[in-house]
Scaffold this active site. Structure first.
Site, PDB file in Angstrom:
ATOM      1  N   CYS A   8       1.310   5.049  -6.956  1.00 56.19           N
ATOM      2  CA  CYS A   8       0.340   4.083  -6.437  1.00 56.19           C
ATOM      3  C   CYS A   8       0.729   3.547  -5.059  1.00 56.19           C
ATOM      4  O   CYS A   8      -0.127   3.087  -4.311  1.00 56.19           O
ATOM      5  CB  CYS A   8       0.192   2.904  -7.391  1.00 56.19           C
ATOM      6  SG  CYS A   8      -0.625   3.326  -8.916  1.00 56.19           S
ATOM      7  N   HIS A   9       2.013   3.578  -4.716  1.00 57.29           N
ATOM      8  CA  HIS A   9       2.475   2.939  -3.483  1.00 57.29           C
ATOM      9  C   HIS A   9       3.224   3.844  -2.515  1.00 57.29           C
ATOM     10  O   HIS A   9       3.486   3.451  -1.388  1.00 57.29           O
ATOM     11  CB  HIS A   9       3.353   1.732  -3.815  1.00 57.29           C
ATOM     12  CG  HIS A   9       2.618   0.638  -4.490  1.00 57.29           C
ATOM     13  ND1 HIS A   9       1.749  -0.196  -3.835  1.00 57.29           N
ATOM     14  CD2 HIS A   9       2.594   0.251  -5.801  1.00 57.29           C
ATOM     15  CE1 HIS A   9       1.239  -1.063  -4.688  1.00 57.29           C
ATOM     16  NE2 HIS A   9       1.734  -0.806  -5.879  1.00 57.29           N
ATOM     17  N   PHE A  10       3.604   5.023  -2.978  1.00 61.82           N
ATOM     18  CA  PHE A  10       4.414   5.880  -2.114  1.00 61.82           C
ATOM     19  C   PHE A  10       3.778   7.256  -1.983  1.00 61.82           C
ATOM     20  O   PHE A  10       3.359   7.859  -2.958  1.00 61.82           O
ATOM     21  CB  PHE A  10       5.842   6.023  -2.666  1.00 61.82           C
ATOM     22  CG  PHE A  10       6.562   4.709  -2.707  1.00 61.82           C
ATOM     23  CD1 PHE A  10       7.235   4.248  -1.600  1.00 61.82           C
ATOM     24  CD2 PHE A  10       6.545   3.932  -3.859  1.00 61.82           C
ATOM     25  CE1 PHE A  10       7.898   3.023  -1.629  1.00 61.82           C
ATOM     26  CE2 PHE A  10       7.199   2.718  -3.894  1.00 61.82           C
ATOM     27  CZ  PHE A  10       7.875   2.265  -2.782  1.00 61.82           C
TER      28      PHE A  10
ATOM     29  N   GLY B 136       0.825  -1.192   0.000  1.00 62.11           N
ATOM     30  CA  GLY B 136       0.000   0.000   0.000  1.00 62.11           C
ATOM     31  C   GLY B 136       0.860   1.244   0.000  1.00 62.11           C
ATOM     32  O   GLY B 136       1.910   1.267  -0.609  1.00 62.11           O
TER      33      GLY B 136
END
Length: 126
Positions: free
Chosen positions: A122-124, A9
């Site tokens: 999307c993840h950081f 996530g």
């Protein structure tokens, strides 16, 4: 692919700074040392046995379903690896058919990281 005690996530700066990568406990290492390797040869598909690396050009050809270009002119597979945007391995530096903890194969791939790629936002957290 195996992930234990991990998180997916969004990652903020504090979480990234505290990260220690993959940590194998003594129990993990002991368990791994007791694994009996298996024979992968009955499951190998010819002519895959001769290929031990895939270049960036090879990976792009597999995205375009040009398996014969990579595996040899008599090789046909009607399978698209993925789309270029979703390809998460740019090159494969090692294929060891009997490698890995269970002897069922080891593949080492590399990804060229680009801050503009889709997966970073999307993840950081910026």
């Amino acid at each position: 692919i195996e992930m234990r005690n991990g998180a997916a996530g969004f990652f903020d700066d504090q979480t990234l700074a505290a990260g220690k990568g993959v940590i194998h406990t003594k129990g993990d290492l002991l368990k791994r040392s007791k694994i009996v390797k298996q024979d992968i040869k009955p499951f190998m598909v010819e002519p895959c046995t001769h290929k031990t690396t895939f270049s960036e050009q090879d990976m792009q050809a597999l995205v375009e379903k040009k398996w014969d270009q990579v595996m040899g002119k008599n090789y046909y597979l009607d399978y698209k690896l993925t789309t270029r945007k979703m390809l998460m391995i740019d090159r494969v530096t090692h294929i060891i058919p009997d490698g890995g903890a269970y002897g069922l194969g080891l593949l080492v791939g590399e990804k060229i990281l680009d801050p503009q790629h889709w997966y970073f936002p999307c993840h950081f957290v910026k």
